[in-house]
Design an enzyme around this catalytic site. Structure first.
Site, short mmCIF file in Angstrom:
data_model
loop_
_atom_site.label_atom_id
_atom_site.label_comp_id
_atom_site.label_asym_id
_atom_site.label_seq_id
_atom_site.Cartn_x
_atom_site.Cartn_y
_atom_site.Cartn_z
N GLU A 141 0.91 -1.28 -0.13
CA GLU A 141 0.19 0.12 0.24
C GLU A 141 0.98 1.36 0.03
O GLU A 141 0.37 2.24 -0.61
CB GLU A 141 -1.02 -0.06 1.51
CG GLU A 141 -2.08 -1.13 1.20
CD GLU A 141 -2.86 -1.15 -0.01
OE1 GLU A 141 -3.20 0.01 -0.44
OE2 GLU A 141 -3.25 -2.23 -0.46
N HIS A 144 1.54 2.23 -3.55
CA HIS A 144 0.11 2.76 -4.20
C HIS A 144 0.25 4.45 -3.74
O HIS A 144 -0.19 5.24 -4.73
CB HIS A 144 -1.02 1.98 -3.61
CG HIS A 144 -1.18 0.99 -4.43
ND1 HIS A 144 -1.42 0.63 -5.83
CD2 HIS A 144 -1.61 -0.26 -3.86
CE1 HIS A 144 -1.23 -0.71 -6.01
NE2 HIS A 144 -1.69 -1.21 -5.07
#
Length: 491
Positions: A141, A144
């Site tokens: 994450e 991202h």
């Protein structure tokens, strides 16, 4: 029964947490304070799920995204190429697995294997599994989030969650910003997660090969093995048995310099006849405490117990001499006997002006008498099946130089790296599949828009191609998961 108990315990804990959350939200004396507490901390509870959400890391993401912008642009562009290649390879691999299963071809290694505590995950390694999932999810994450800020997409927040016993992470991106940027910029964001998972795999492999060099100043290798764990209530546990940190250098007269040697020595002790020890015949007569010196050797019994279990320190041995070619049995002190030189044949025992004999333990074919040398302590005499000794201890090749150095550190590093490699690699294979709710869905959409927008200007046609691709990927992944569950519980 154990699996059922684990499931009941997990469901019971989650039910209690959910009921407690509902109770505090509905009571007049606690509702306002409890809701204020949840708002401030970012905690939330739902069915079998606990979440934490915060905007406190947004500044960290911003600083990381501003570090060497040209490098990060190239870095995430490489991630796009990797993501597209990985998607193609993953679809081909999973398709091959389904084809082999339907045609009943032998599948030696299942690509997707569900890991379930109490089924195929030992309880001692649950902590490694959960920590690895958490690390892989966070770094995924983070990729991202950093790529999103790099492409001028707002990051609303970051969160962690625990679903049943599986931890994970998520990042909240602005969907409005995502929709207005170009497909290539979208792909840099969508592929950043699996790209970071692949980097984790490479780092895990590098550490797995390099950590023995880093441990050299603190551990010795090649001179024996060290005991890192001893099972309780076994023949080798207890005050006079084996203990953690004991260095083992020999078992059954076989030198041990590594765990591989240990396994080899135990295997050979199972296959080969028991070794003996050289004793003068006169000493045998002096030490023998059996009431019957010569036993009937015409009986076809597997072994003879001439000690009648009268002493825990003595064991029945058999031997023969020049005058008596048939086997003779004597009850001798086991420790004093095994301290003598080892012999395999009668010819191995020789002393000038003294008649020697090779005495062998009188035990059945499955039982062995093994002398374990462990440090400066008196040798351990193990009487039983060698597999019992094998399963009673866990060993390591790394012997710490000091008592302050953790004996389990090499094992922890090795195990954690292997989990990183396997789980992070599995996340790559799963996430790049064009399946609903996975990164592959958005990667596929971005790729179609990037490559087909000029050749197929009709958006409805492109959307139809995207829908069919995602449907195929979803069915493909579902079939592989079903096959994996079938192999785990049935096959």
């Amino acid at each position: 029964m154990l699996q059922t108990s684990w499931i009941a315990l997990i469901l019971g804990c989650w039910s209690s947490l959910y009921l407690l959350d509902a109770f505090l939200k509905t009571q007049p004396w606690s509702a306002r304070r409890y809701m204020t507490f949840l708002d401030k901390t970012g905690f939330s509870v739902s069915v079998c799920q606990f979440r934490w959400y915060s905007t406190s890391l947004n500044r960290t993401f911003l600083r990381l995204a501003q570090w060497r912008p040209n490098f990060l642009r190239t870095w995430f562009t490489f991630g796009v190429f990797f993501g597209l290649v990985a998607m193609l390879l993953s679809v081909m691999l999973l398709t091959l697995m389904v084809f082999n299963t339907l045609t009943r071809e032998t599948v030696e290694n299942q690509v997707l294997t569900p890991i379930m505590p109490g089924v195929n995950l030992p309880a001692s390694q649950i902590s490694y599994y959960m920590l690895t999932l958490l690390v892989c999810g966070i770094l995924h994450e983070f990729g991202h989030a950093i790529a999103a800020i790099r492409e001028q997409v707002r990051v609303n927040g970051f969160g962690l969650f625990l679903m049943l016993i599986y931890p994970g992470a998520y990042v909240d991106l602005s969907s409005e910003h995502l929709q207005i940027i170009s497909p290539m910029r979208q792909l840099r964001i969508y592929c950043a997660g699996v790209w970071h998972n692949f980097i984790i795999v490479l780092i895990g492999i590098l550490v797995l090969f390099m950590y023995p060099w880093f441990l050299m100043p603190f551990y010795s290798t090649g001179y024996g093995v060290v005991i890192t764990q001893v099972s309780e209530n076994t023949a080798v546990s207890g005050p006079r048995g084996l203990a953690i940190r004991d260095p083992v250098t020999s078992v059954g007269g076989c030198p041990v310099t590594s765990v591989k040697d240990w396994n080899y020595c135990l295997t050979m002790s199972i296959r080969e006849p028991s070794l003996g020890n050289c004793l003068p015949v006169s000493m045998i007569s002096e030490l023998d405490t059996s009431s019957k010196k010569k036993l009937d050797t015409d009986k076809k019994s597997a072994y003879i117990d001439c000690c009648n279990e009268t002493s825990s320190t003595h064991l029945c041995f058999m031997y023969h001499t020049k005058k008596i070619p048939n086997n003779v049995y004597a009850c001798l002190p086991a420790r004093a006997t095994t301290d003598r030189p080892i012999c395999k044949f009668q010819s191995d025992c020789y002393a000038p002006n003294m008649e020697m004999s090779c005495v062998y333990p009188s035990v059945d074919n499955q039982t062995k008498l093994l002398r374990v040398i462990h440090g400066h302590k008196p040798p351990l005499l193990f009487l039983g099946h060698p597999l019992d000794l094998h399963y009673s201890v866990i060993l390591s090749n790394y012997i710490p130089y000091s008592a302050l150095i953790p004996v389990n550190l090499p094992y922890a590093i090795d195990t954690f790296c292997k989990y990183l490699i396997s789980l992070s690699g599995a996340l790559v294979i799963l996430n790049v599949v064009p399946c609903y709710a996975l990164d592959g869905q958005f990667i596929c959409q971005g790729f179609i828009e990037l490559t087909l927008r000029s050749t197929i200007p009709d958006k409805e046609v492109r959307d139809a191609i995207f829908s069919l691709s995602v449907l195929f990927g979803t069915v493909l992944l579902a079939l592989n998961v079903i096959m994996a569950m079938w192999m785990l519980f049935v096959g």
